[in-house]
Design a protein around this motif. Structure first.
Motif, PDB file in Angstrom:
ATOM      1  N   HIS A  18      23.572  63.426  29.171  1.00  0.00           N
ATOM      2  CA  HIS A  18      23.964  64.559  30.015  1.00  0.00           C
ATOM      3  C   HIS A  18      24.034  64.139  31.490  1.00  0.00           C
ATOM      4  O   HIS A  18      25.001  64.439  32.188  1.00  0.00           O
ATOM      5  CB  HIS A  18      22.962  65.695  29.824  1.00  0.00           C
ATOM      6  N   ILE A  19      23.013  63.427  31.956  1.00  0.00           N
ATOM      7  CA  ILE A  19      23.000  62.947  33.349  1.00  0.00           C
ATOM      8  C   ILE A  19      24.163  61.991  33.581  1.00  0.00           C
ATOM      9  O   ILE A  19      24.882  62.098  34.577  1.00  0.00           O
ATOM     10  CB  ILE A  19      21.662  62.253  33.666  1.00  0.00           C
ATOM     11  N   TYR A  20      24.366  61.060  32.668  1.00  0.00           N
ATOM     12  CA  TYR A  20      25.452  60.088  32.804  1.00  0.00           C
ATOM     13  C   TYR A  20      26.806  60.782  32.926  1.00  0.00           C
ATOM     14  O   TYR A  20      27.608  60.466  33.802  1.00  0.00           O
ATOM     15  CB  TYR A  20      25.438  59.134  31.604  1.00  0.00           C
ATOM     16  N   LYS A  21      27.065  61.747  32.058  1.00  0.00           N
ATOM     17  CA  LYS A  21      28.358  62.429  32.088  1.00  0.00           C
ATOM     18  C   LYS A  21      28.557  63.201  33.390  1.00  0.00           C
ATOM     19  O   LYS A  21      29.661  63.252  33.916  1.00  0.00           O
ATOM     20  CB  LYS A  21      28.491  63.354  30.879  1.00  0.00           C
ATOM     21  N   LYS A  22      27.496  63.799  33.919  1.00  0.00           N
ATOM     22  CA  LYS A  22      27.615  64.507  35.193  1.00  0.00           C
ATOM     23  C   LYS A  22      27.957  63.536  36.325  1.00  0.00           C
ATOM     24  O   LYS A  22      28.795  63.836  37.168  1.00  0.00           O
ATOM     25  CB  LYS A  22      26.319  65.251  35.517  1.00  0.00           C
ATOM     26  N   ILE A  42      24.940  50.854  29.528  1.00  0.00           N
ATOM     27  CA  ILE A  42      24.044  50.280  28.519  1.00  0.00           C
ATOM     28  C   ILE A  42      22.630  50.724  28.833  1.00  0.00           C
ATOM     29  O   ILE A  42      22.119  50.485  29.933  1.00  0.00           O
ATOM     30  CB  ILE A  42      24.132  48.739  28.514  1.00  0.00           C
ATOM     31  N   PHE A  43      22.016  51.399  27.872  1.00  0.00           N
ATOM     32  CA  PHE A  43      20.625  51.816  27.997  1.00  0.00           C
ATOM     33  C   PHE A  43      19.789  50.877  27.140  1.00  0.00           C
ATOM     34  O   PHE A  43      20.028  50.760  25.938  1.00  0.00           O
ATOM     35  CB  PHE A  43      20.423  53.242  27.487  1.00  0.00           C
ATOM     36  N   ILE A  44      18.823  50.210  27.747  1.00  0.00           N
ATOM     37  CA  ILE A  44      17.860  49.411  26.991  1.00  0.00           C
ATOM     38  C   ILE A  44      16.581  50.230  26.973  1.00  0.00           C
ATOM     39  O   ILE A  44      15.932  50.401  27.997  1.00  0.00           O
ATOM     40  CB  ILE A  44      17.632  48.031  27.623  1.00  0.00           C
ATOM     41  N   SER A  45      16.263  50.763  25.817  1.00  0.00           N
ATOM     42  CA  SER A  45      15.095  51.627  25.706  1.00  0.00           C
ATOM     43  C   SER A  45      13.904  50.842  25.167  1.00  0.00           C
ATOM     44  O   SER A  45      14.055  49.861  24.446  1.00  0.00           O
ATOM     45  CB  SER A  45      15.396  52.808  24.792  1.00  0.00           C
ATOM     46  N   GLU A  46      12.728  51.283  25.533  1.00  0.00           N
ATOM     47  CA  GLU A  46      11.513  50.625  25.071  1.00  0.00           C
ATOM     48  C   GLU A  46      11.308  50.848  23.572  1.00  0.00           C
ATOM     49  O   GLU A  46      10.800  49.988  22.877  1.00  0.00           O
ATOM     50  CB  GLU A  46      10.319  51.169  25.857  1.00  0.00           C
ATOM     51  N   ASN A  47      11.729  52.015  23.103  1.00  0.00           N
ATOM     52  CA  ASN A  47      11.558  52.384  21.693  1.00  0.00           C
ATOM     53  C   ASN A  47      12.915  52.649  21.053  1.00  0.00           C
ATOM     54  O   ASN A  47      13.930  52.717  21.727  1.00  0.00           O
ATOM     55  CB  ASN A  47      10.686  53.638  21.586  1.00  0.00           C
ATOM     56  N   ASP A  48      12.886  52.859  19.756  1.00  0.00           N
ATOM     57  CA  ASP A  48      14.103  53.183  18.999  1.00  0.00           C
ATOM     58  C   ASP A  48      14.396  54.670  19.174  1.00  0.00           C
ATOM     59  O   ASP A  48      13.964  55.495  18.383  1.00  0.00           O
ATOM     60  CB  ASP A  48      13.902  52.824  17.533  1.00  0.00           C
ATOM     61  N   GLY A  71      38.680  58.604  22.759  1.00  0.00           N
ATOM     62  CA  GLY A  71      39.316  57.590  23.598  1.00  0.00           C
ATOM     63  C   GLY A  71      39.380  57.964  25.065  1.00  0.00           C
ATOM     64  O   GLY A  71      40.402  57.768  25.717  1.00  0.00           O
ATOM     65  N   ASP A  72      38.281  58.507  25.595  1.00  0.00           N
ATOM     66  CA  ASP A  72      38.267  58.908  26.994  1.00  0.00           C
ATOM     67  C   ASP A  72      37.861  57.780  27.942  1.00  0.00           C
ATOM     68  O   ASP A  72      37.755  57.973  29.139  1.00  0.00           O
ATOM     69  CB  ASP A  72      37.358  60.114  27.210  1.00  0.00           C
ATOM     70  N   GLY A  73      37.652  56.601  27.408  1.00  0.00           N
ATOM     71  CA  GLY A  73      37.319  55.449  28.246  1.00  0.00           C
ATOM     72  C   GLY A  73      35.843  55.285  28.536  1.00  0.00           C
ATOM     73  O   GLY A  73      35.452  54.368  29.240  1.00  0.00           O
ATOM     74  N   SER A  74      35.015  56.156  27.995  1.00  0.00           N
ATOM     75  CA  SER A  74      33.572  55.997  28.215  1.00  0.00           C
ATOM     76  C   SER A  74      32.952  55.298  27.010  1.00  0.00           C
ATOM     77  O   SER A  74      33.226  55.632  25.866  1.00  0.00           O
ATOM     78  CB  SER A  74      32.896  57.351  28.463  1.00  0.00           C
ATOM     79  N   HIS A  75      32.157  54.311  27.309  1.00  0.00           N
ATOM     80  CA  HIS A  75      31.508  53.503  26.279  1.00  0.00           C
ATOM     81  C   HIS A  75      30.013  53.478  26.592  1.00  0.00           C
ATOM     82  O   HIS A  75      29.618  53.057  27.676  1.00  0.00           O
ATOM     83  CB  HIS A  75      32.067  52.084  26.268  1.00  0.00           C
ATOM     84  N   ILE A  76      29.217  53.936  25.649  1.00  0.00           N
ATOM     85  CA  ILE A  76      27.773  53.991  25.851  1.00  0.00           C
ATOM     86  C   ILE A  76      27.116  53.205  24.733  1.00  0.00           C
ATOM     87  O   ILE A  76      27.474  53.328  23.557  1.00  0.00           O
ATOM     88  CB  ILE A  76      27.278  55.449  25.840  1.00  0.00           C
ATOM     89  N   LEU A  77      26.163  52.393  25.114  1.00  0.00           N
ATOM     90  CA  LEU A  77      25.452  51.563  24.149  1.00  0.00           C
ATOM     91  C   LEU A  77      23.954  51.723  24.376  1.00  0.00           C
ATOM     92  O   LEU A  77      23.476  51.573  25.501  1.00  0.00           O
ATOM     93  CB  LEU A  77      25.853  50.090  24.335  1.00  0.00           C
ATOM     94  N   TYR A  78      23.237  52.085  23.330  1.00  0.00           N
ATOM     95  CA  TYR A  78      21.782  52.124  23.369  1.00  0.00           C
ATOM     96  C   TYR A  78      21.279  50.865  22.674  1.00  0.00           C
ATOM     97  O   TYR A  78      21.668  50.574  21.552  1.00  0.00           O
ATOM     98  CB  TYR A  78      21.236  53.346  22.631  1.00  0.00           C
ATOM     99  N   VAL A  79      20.391  50.137  23.339  1.00  0.00           N
ATOM    100  CA  VAL A  79      19.770  48.945  22.770  1.00  0.00           C
ATOM    101  C   VAL A  79      18.336  49.307  22.412  1.00  0.00           C
ATOM    102  O   VAL A  79      17.578  49.793  23.258  1.00  0.00           O
ATOM    103  CB  VAL A  79      19.797  47.763  23.766  1.00  0.00           C
ATOM    104  N   ASN A  80      17.985  49.084  21.182  1.00  0.00           N
ATOM    105  CA  ASN A  80      16.642  49.369  20.685  1.00  0.00           C
ATOM    106  C   ASN A  80      15.706  48.266  21.156  1.00  0.00           C
ATOM    107  O   ASN A  80      15.674  47.179  20.585  1.00  0.00           O
ATOM    108  CB  ASN A  80      16.682  49.460  19.156  1.00  0.00           C
ATOM    109  N   GLY A  81      14.926  48.542  22.193  1.00  0.00           N
ATOM    110  CA  GLY A  81      14.023  47.542  22.769  1.00  0.00           C
ATOM    111  C   GLY A  81      12.887  47.146  21.855  1.00  0.00           C
ATOM    112  O   GLY A  81      12.253  46.114  22.055  1.00  0.00           O
ATOM    113  N   SER A  82      12.606  47.942  20.837  1.00  0.00           N
ATOM    114  CA  SER A  82      11.528  47.603  19.909  1.00  0.00           C
ATOM    115  C   SER A  82      12.033  46.854  18.677  1.00  0.00           C
ATOM    116  O   SER A  82      11.247  46.519  17.797  1.00  0.00           O
ATOM    117  CB  SER A  82      10.786  48.876  19.474  1.00  0.00           C
TER     118      SER A  82
END
Length: 102
Positions: A18-22, A42-48, A71-82
């Motif tokens: 939500h914050i990112y889109k705003k 790219i979000f690298i989170s501490e947990n899954d 296909g709006d050109g936004s690409h979001i990736l969550y990385v599971n840090g655990s």
């Protein structure tokens, strides 16, 4: 880069998205459509945060009724840090990341 570690109980994937889109909406408000470049976050989170035990989660907007990627050109990736798997490149990277961060 944002550190969301301070209050993890109030942070959810939906809240971060939500914050990112705003922010993206504000940045693009005065641009011509053809000028807008694809955005990658790219979000690298501490947990899954998604809870499925996967190393990566690719978020793409879809049209709910058809399942077609928007296909709006936004690409979001969550990385599971655990994520832990010595045979997987993401698992090895997260191992190194945990060693450096601690």
């Amino acid at each position: 880069m944002f550190n969301l570690h301070d209050n993890p109980n109030q942070i959810t994937c939906g809240y971060i998205l939500h914050i990112y889109k705003k922010v993206v909406k504000m940045l693009k408000a005065r641009q011509e459509f053809k000028e807008i470049k694809d955005s990658y976050v790219i979000f690298i989170s501490e947990n899954d945060v998604m809870g499925a035990g996967l190393p990566l989660y690719h978020i793409e907007g879809t049209i709910r009724e058809t399942g077609v990627v928007f296909g709006d050109g936004s690409h979001i990736l969550y990385v599971n840090g655990s994520y832990k798997d010595d045979k997987d490149p993401v698992g090895r990277l997260m191992h190194d990341f945990r060693c450096v961060v601690q």
